[in-house]
Motif scaffolding. Sequence first.
Motif, PDB file in Angstrom:
ATOM      1  N   LEU A 153       0.836  -1.217   0.000  1.00 23.61           N
ATOM      2  CA  LEU A 153       0.000   0.000   0.000  1.00 23.61           C
ATOM      3  C   LEU A 153       0.864   1.258   0.000  1.00 23.61           C
ATOM      4  CD1 LEU A 153      -2.762  -1.227   2.478  1.00 23.61           C
ATOM      5  CD2 LEU A 153      -3.081  -0.735   0.031  1.00 23.61           C
ATOM      6  N   TYR A 154       1.850   1.275  -0.930  1.00 22.50           N
ATOM      7  CA  TYR A 154       2.609   2.503  -1.142  1.00 22.50           C
ATOM      8  C   TYR A 154       1.660   3.551  -1.715  1.00 22.50           C
ATOM      9  CZ  TYR A 154       7.010   0.165  -0.203  1.00 22.50           C
ATOM     10  OH  TYR A 154       8.036  -0.499   0.418  1.00 22.50           O
ATOM     11  N   ARG A 155       2.007   4.814  -1.562  1.00 20.24           N
ATOM     12  CA  ARG A 155       1.093   5.882  -1.982  1.00 20.24           C
ATOM     13  C   ARG A 155       0.995   5.934  -3.503  1.00 20.24           C
ATOM     14  NH1 ARG A 155      -1.865  10.562  -0.348  1.00 20.24           N
ATOM     15  NH2 ARG A 155      -3.101  10.912  -2.202  1.00 20.24           N
ATOM     16  N   PHE A 176      -2.938  -4.491   7.967  1.00 14.82           N
ATOM     17  CA  PHE A 176      -2.421  -3.871   6.744  1.00 14.82           C
ATOM     18  C   PHE A 176      -1.462  -2.740   7.115  1.00 14.82           C
ATOM     19  CE2 PHE A 176      -5.541  -5.803   3.907  1.00 14.82           C
ATOM     20  CZ  PHE A 176      -6.507  -6.205   4.811  1.00 14.82           C
ATOM     21  N   LYS A 177      -0.382  -2.596   6.316  1.00 12.78           N
ATOM     22  CA  LYS A 177       0.480  -1.434   6.512  1.00 12.78           C
ATOM     23  C   LYS A 177       0.519  -0.633   5.224  1.00 12.78           C
ATOM     24  CE  LYS A 177       5.128  -1.176   7.174  1.00 12.78           C
ATOM     25  NZ  LYS A 177       6.359  -1.398   7.971  1.00 12.78           N
ATOM     26  N   SER A 178       0.302   0.691   5.388  1.00 15.98           N
ATOM     27  CA  SER A 178       0.335   1.593   4.254  1.00 15.98           C
ATOM     28  C   SER A 178       1.455   2.613   4.451  1.00 15.98           C
ATOM     29  CB  SER A 178      -1.018   2.322   4.141  1.00 15.98           C
ATOM     30  OG  SER A 178      -1.007   3.182   3.021  1.00 15.98           O
ATOM     31  N   ARG A 179       1.828   3.282   3.347  1.00  9.76           N
ATOM     32  CA  ARG A 179       2.918   4.255   3.397  1.00  9.76           C
ATOM     33  C   ARG A 179       2.385   5.659   3.142  1.00  9.76           C
ATOM     34  NH1 ARG A 179       4.329  -1.241   3.319  1.00  9.76           N
ATOM     35  NH2 ARG A 179       6.535  -1.417   3.760  1.00  9.76           N
ATOM     36  N   PHE A 180       2.853   6.629   3.922  1.00  6.66           N
ATOM     37  CA  PHE A 180       2.555   8.022   3.612  1.00  6.66           C
ATOM     38  C   PHE A 180       3.368   8.441   2.388  1.00  6.66           C
ATOM     39  CE2 PHE A 180      -0.129   9.071   7.019  1.00  6.66           C
ATOM     40  CZ  PHE A 180       0.342   8.475   8.174  1.00  6.66           C
ATOM     41  N   LEU A 213       0.932   2.542   9.850  1.00  7.00           N
ATOM     42  CA  LEU A 213       1.280   3.624   8.914  1.00  7.00           C
ATOM     43  C   LEU A 213       2.780   3.882   8.955  1.00  7.00           C
ATOM     44  CD1 LEU A 213      -1.698   5.981   9.856  1.00  7.00           C
ATOM     45  CD2 LEU A 213      -1.542   4.473   7.858  1.00  7.00           C
ATOM     46  N   GLU A 214       3.383   3.922   7.786  1.00  6.62           N
ATOM     47  CA  GLU A 214       4.846   3.978   7.636  1.00  6.62           C
ATOM     48  C   GLU A 214       5.299   5.329   7.079  1.00  6.62           C
ATOM     49  OE1 GLU A 214       7.934   1.206   7.113  1.00  6.62           O
ATOM     50  OE2 GLU A 214       8.367   3.249   7.755  1.00  6.62           O
ATOM     51  N   CYS A 215       6.243   5.963   7.782  1.00  3.19           N
ATOM     52  CA  CYS A 215       6.813   7.231   7.307  1.00  3.19           C
ATOM     53  C   CYS A 215       8.197   7.030   6.719  1.00  3.19           C
ATOM     54  CB  CYS A 215       6.935   8.236   8.446  1.00  3.19           C
ATOM     55  SG  CYS A 215       5.474   8.403   9.452  1.00  3.19           S
ATOM     56  N   VAL A 239       2.492   4.168  14.187  1.00  3.40           N
ATOM     57  CA  VAL A 239       3.102   4.991  13.134  1.00  3.40           C
ATOM     58  C   VAL A 239       4.603   4.702  13.174  1.00  3.40           C
ATOM     59  CG1 VAL A 239       3.712   7.361  12.455  1.00  3.40           C
ATOM     60  CG2 VAL A 239       1.344   6.794  13.035  1.00  3.40           C
ATOM     61  N   GLU A 240       5.158   4.377  12.049  1.00  2.00           N
ATOM     62  CA  GLU A 240       6.519   3.794  11.965  1.00  2.00           C
ATOM     63  C   GLU A 240       7.533   4.796  11.447  1.00  2.00           C
ATOM     64  OE1 GLU A 240       6.461  -0.099  10.338  1.00  2.00           O
ATOM     65  OE2 GLU A 240       8.530   0.025   9.609  1.00  2.00           O
ATOM     66  N   GLU A 241       8.688   4.816  12.154  1.00  4.57           N
ATOM     67  CA  GLU A 241       9.834   5.645  11.764  1.00  4.57           C
ATOM     68  C   GLU A 241       9.418   7.041  11.305  1.00  4.57           C
ATOM     69  OE1 GLU A 241      12.363   3.277   9.026  1.00  4.57           O
ATOM     70  OE2 GLU A 241      13.726   3.400  10.722  1.00  4.57           O
ATOM     71  N   SER A 335       4.138 -10.982  12.352  1.00  2.00           N
ATOM     72  CA  SER A 335       5.220 -10.702  11.397  1.00  2.00           C
ATOM     73  C   SER A 335       4.737  -9.759  10.316  1.00  2.00           C
ATOM     74  CB  SER A 335       5.690 -11.999  10.732  1.00  2.00           C
ATOM     75  OG  SER A 335       6.458 -12.764  11.628  1.00  2.00           O
ATOM     76  N   GLU A 336       5.677  -8.982   9.784  1.00  2.32           N
ATOM     77  CA  GLU A 336       5.405  -8.219   8.568  1.00  2.32           C
ATOM     78  C   GLU A 336       5.437  -9.216   7.412  1.00  2.32           C
ATOM     79  OE1 GLU A 336       7.981  -4.823   7.846  1.00  2.32           O
ATOM     80  OE2 GLU A 336       6.557  -4.038   6.384  1.00  2.32           O
ATOM     81  N   TYR A 337       4.694  -8.914   6.350  1.00  2.00           N
ATOM     82  CA  TYR A 337       4.649  -9.841   5.212  1.00  2.00           C
ATOM     83  C   TYR A 337       4.561  -9.058   3.915  1.00  2.00           C
ATOM     84  CZ  TYR A 337       3.189 -13.570   2.053  1.00  2.00           C
ATOM     85  OH  TYR A 337       3.115 -14.462   1.013  1.00  2.00           O
TER      86      TYR A 337
END
Length: 390
Positions: A153-155, A176-180, A213-215, A239-241, A335-337
């Motif tokens: 889920l990259y932007r 789910f993990k998405s990216r800003f 959510l990944e920064c 919220v990550e990094e 785990s992340e996948y």
Amino acid sequence: MKIKSVRARVFQWQGKTVPPQGNFCSNAMDLLYSPAETMSTFRFHAWTVVEIETDDGIVGLGNVALAPAIAKAIIDQYLAPLVVGQDPWDYEYLGQRMYRATHAWGRKGVTMAAISAVDLAIWDILGKSVGKPVFKLLGGRTKEKIPCYYSKLYRTDLDEMQREAQKFMDQGFTMFKSRFGFGPAHGTRGVAENLKAVEAIREVIGYENDLMLECYMGWNVEYAKRMLPKLEKFQPRWVEEPVIADDIDGYAELNALTAIPISGGEHEFSLYGFKQLLERKAVSVVQYDTNRVGGITAAHKINALCEAWSVPVIPHAGQMHNYHLTMSTLASPMSEYFPMHDVEVGNELFYYIFDGEPVADNGFLQLDDDKPGLGLTLKTDYLDQFRIIE
Ligand SMILES: O=C(O)C(=O)C[C@@H](O)CO
Ligand SMILES: [Mg+2]
């Protein structure tokens, strides 16, 4: 048993790549005025594979993705001479030997990643020599199977992100993990765009499913202090990094700011690095990567530290070297996948080099009690699409 040889080869991908579009993920370069560079620093299109052979013919496999050509040079010139002739069962001694011999210039970054690759290969040998999977040497099975979160889920445009989220919901994922895509350089328009993307994903997955959510280090403290309160209503699991790895005080300020847990650690190294993060309450989720942090020997210690601090460990990137650490401790809930797909950023390159990675089934991963070592072999299907540097 003695280590007879160490072979480090760089697998440079020459095959098709899908260049990420637009603002696909905020990252540390975004704060610089040269926008053309920001996305290009963010590629893992080569990987160094380490093969360690023992005098009774067991071959252990390790891997490193950070600065793979430099990691190979460090392994060839400094680490291999330290482990050849040694007993792989003396893994604590060998880990300390590599860490202390390079300490003057190592400690963080690519040297620790190179040490990790050697350590992974050593643990692969240990498991193979006794016919047990590595997780059985670390504490055994703590889960019937490993819950995993779909991570991509990259932007892109919002419709595409919603279709992607729906596709993997339909495959049974509940996390789910998405990216800003935007950060300080993009002003209030970027803030609005970031919020719109989170809202769009929530529209699809609802609130009974987890959203992370990944920064990827693309914000700063000032911008994160603007964003986090606006994100609370979306209830992210973390919220990550949000900031660069060295800004530990910034991490601690943000981790205390709102109800949103801050995660980090994929760019932190060694047991001491994580001692610092925990003591300063910089993160609420620890995310080392076992092929960076100092290998299984270091990650196993950090798992215990996190257990003592009651801070969950959710290693970066999934991948087999991390799954064994998650399976063997109650401190790691999931785990992340990354699914296998065309080579884009490059985390997915792992699937083009190794066989043996578990495929997610309805949002879970399974490890095999009877597959010795890490459970990986070198894949041959794509060898013709790599330039391999000995
Ligand atoms: O998966 C992660 O946590 C990463 O940081 C990988 C990178 O692709 C940015 O998302
Ligand atoms: Mg990350």
